[in-house]
Design a protein around this motif. Structure first.
Motif, short mmCIF file in Angstrom:
data_model
loop_
_atom_site.label_atom_id
_atom_site.label_comp_id
_atom_site.label_asym_id
_atom_site.label_seq_id
_atom_site.Cartn_x
_atom_site.Cartn_y
_atom_site.Cartn_z
N GLN A 51 7.42 9.10 0.38
CA GLN A 51 7.10 7.53 0.05
C GLN A 51 5.60 7.32 0.43
N CYS A 52 4.78 6.64 -0.58
CA CYS A 52 3.46 6.42 -0.31
C CYS A 52 3.32 5.39 1.14
N GLU A 53 2.49 5.74 1.74
CA GLU A 53 2.33 4.90 3.03
C GLU A 53 1.85 3.53 2.78
N TYR A 54 1.09 3.62 1.79
CA TYR A 54 0.32 2.38 1.41
C TYR A 54 1.15 1.33 0.25
N CYS A 55 1.41 1.67 -0.81
CA CYS A 55 2.17 0.91 -1.72
C CYS A 55 3.81 0.99 -1.48
N GLY A 56 4.20 2.28 -0.79
CA GLY A 56 5.65 2.31 -0.83
C GLY A 56 6.39 2.98 -2.21
N ILE A 90 -1.56 12.65 -4.58
CA ILE A 90 -2.15 11.30 -4.72
C ILE A 90 -1.28 10.41 -5.15
N CYS A 91 -1.32 9.28 -4.96
CA CYS A 91 -0.12 8.33 -5.52
C CYS A 91 -0.61 7.79 -6.78
N HIS A 92 0.12 7.79 -7.70
CA HIS A 92 0.05 7.54 -9.26
C HIS A 92 -0.47 6.05 -9.14
N PHE A 93 0.16 5.15 -8.36
CA PHE A 93 -0.13 3.61 -8.24
C PHE A 93 -1.35 3.09 -7.63
N CYS A 94 -1.85 3.73 -6.29
CA CYS A 94 -2.89 3.14 -5.70
C CYS A 94 -3.62 4.15 -5.15
N GLY A 95 -3.37 5.32 -5.42
CA GLY A 95 -4.64 6.47 -5.19
C GLY A 95 -4.52 6.94 -3.53
N ASN A 96 -3.41 6.31 -2.83
CA ASN A 96 -3.56 6.60 -1.44
C ASN A 96 -3.06 8.02 -1.13
N LYS A 97 -3.45 8.74 -0.26
CA LYS A 97 -3.28 10.47 -0.06
C LYS A 97 -2.30 10.63 1.07
ZN LIG Z 1 0.68 4.01 -3.44
#
Ligand SMILES: [Zn+2]
Length: 86
Positions: free
Chosen positions: A38-43, A4-11
């Motif tokens: 790389q997180c697909e939501y926040c990068g 899980i992305c630490h910044f935005c919670g995206n998986k």
């Molecule tokens: Zn993210």
């Protein structure tokens, strides 16, 4: 993978090759094409420990042992307080 992305919670993550800038005490090393997730939501970029270890070792060899490098760039440096509004 249940990361899980630490910044935005995206998986959702994608693999990517990015430019990594390593900095210690005003000494820099730029490494191109570093593999990361790389997180697909926040990068936000996530690097494997062995990838970071390799870059740290290279940084140390260049700045502590004078290892010769292939390419150098000159980077402009400014103090924010001295920036003039046009
Ligand atoms: Zn993210």
């Amino acid at each position: 993978m249940s990361k899980i992305c630490h910044f935005c919670g995206n998986k959702n993550f994608k693999t990517n090759n990015v430019q990594y800038i390593c900095k210690h005490d005003n000494k820099f090393l730029i490494v191109n094409d570093v593999p990361c997730l790389q997180c697909e939501y926040c990068g936000e970029q996530y690097f494997k420990a062995d990838v970071l270890k390799k870059i740290e070792k290279e940084f140390y060899e260049i700045h502590s042992f004078g290892k010769i490098i292939k390419t150098e760039v000159t980077v402009p440096v400014e103090q924010f307080m001295e920036l003039q509004v046009a």
